[in-house]
Design an enzyme around this catalytic site. Structure first.
Site: not given
Length: 229
Positions: A119, A174, A208
């Site tokens: 991320s 995600d 995610h």
């Protein structure tokens, strides 16, 4: 700001099972620490590789109503046209380059170091790899995006890593960093690096986060980029 950097704890490290001849430096996501990723790498470790998972300093994050949390740089918004914390991204990148230099001083050449992240950490790892003069062994970019993409290709014109191998992974489910961000990032990367060296993998139903299949793909990539010597 200096005070924050001074108080950042030492990285979480998974030492090599034998003499370390290669290293992975992996950057966690927003609000996290390096400990979880160190545990994940301990599960897929390669005997001659040292895994270094630094912790981001505590900073206020605009996206999260100004709350302070571990963050490599400020995130103002997650839209493709959102304003970006250019000064913060560049400073964080310099800090990561210093970490790479430290490993070189420890005896591991930069081309035997894979840089990676998840991320926000993945975004920083991509930016750092594309702007450094340190020749890296590769990049693992998970569930992320390319920050300051409009300032490339100027910033990457002199990069030592045009031929680097990149493993980019993204969950198809995600909700935070949509897979379309990953697709846009891989297309941009192909204009900055040798397209044949970029691998993009997506995982159905993965949100995610990471999944066992992705971790095995990362293990395979690291072993290929950092063979025993």
């Amino acid at each position: 700001m200096c005070g924050n950097n001074m108080s950042v704890p030492l990285p979480a490290i998974v030492p090599a099972a034998r003499k370390a001849t290669a290293a992975v430096i992996f950057l966690h996501g927003l609000g996290d620490t390096g400990h979880g990723w160190a545990e994940a790498f301990a599960g897929i470790r390669t005997p001659h590789v040292k895994y270094i998972c630094p912790h981001a300093p505590i900073k206020p994050v605009t996206l999260n109503m100004g709350m302070s949390m571990p963050s490599w740089f400020d995130i103002i918004g997650l839209q493709t046209d959102a304003e970006e914390d250019e000064a913060g991204i560049k400073q964080a990148s310099e800090n990561i380059k210093a970490l790479i230099d430290q490993e070189v001083k420890n005896g591991i050449p930069s081309h035997r170091i894979v840089l990676g992240g998840f991320s926000q950490g993945g975004a920083l790892s991509l930016y750092t790899a594309l702007t450094t003069q340190q020749k890296l062994g590769g990049v693992v970019a998970l569930s992320c995006w390319l920050p300051l993409r409009n300032s490339f290709p100027q910033a990457s014109a002199n990069s030592a890593n045009k031929e680097m191998n990149v493993l980019q992974c993204h969950g198809e489910a995600d909700p935070l960093v949509p897979v379309t961000f990953g697709c846009l990032t891989v297309e941009k990367l192909k204009t900055l690096c040798n397209p044949s060296n970029i691998t993009f993998k997506t995982y159905p139903r993965m949100p995610h986060s990471a999944c066992p299949e992705e971790m095995m793909d990362i293990k395979e990539f690291i072993e290929k980029q950092l063979p025993p010597i």
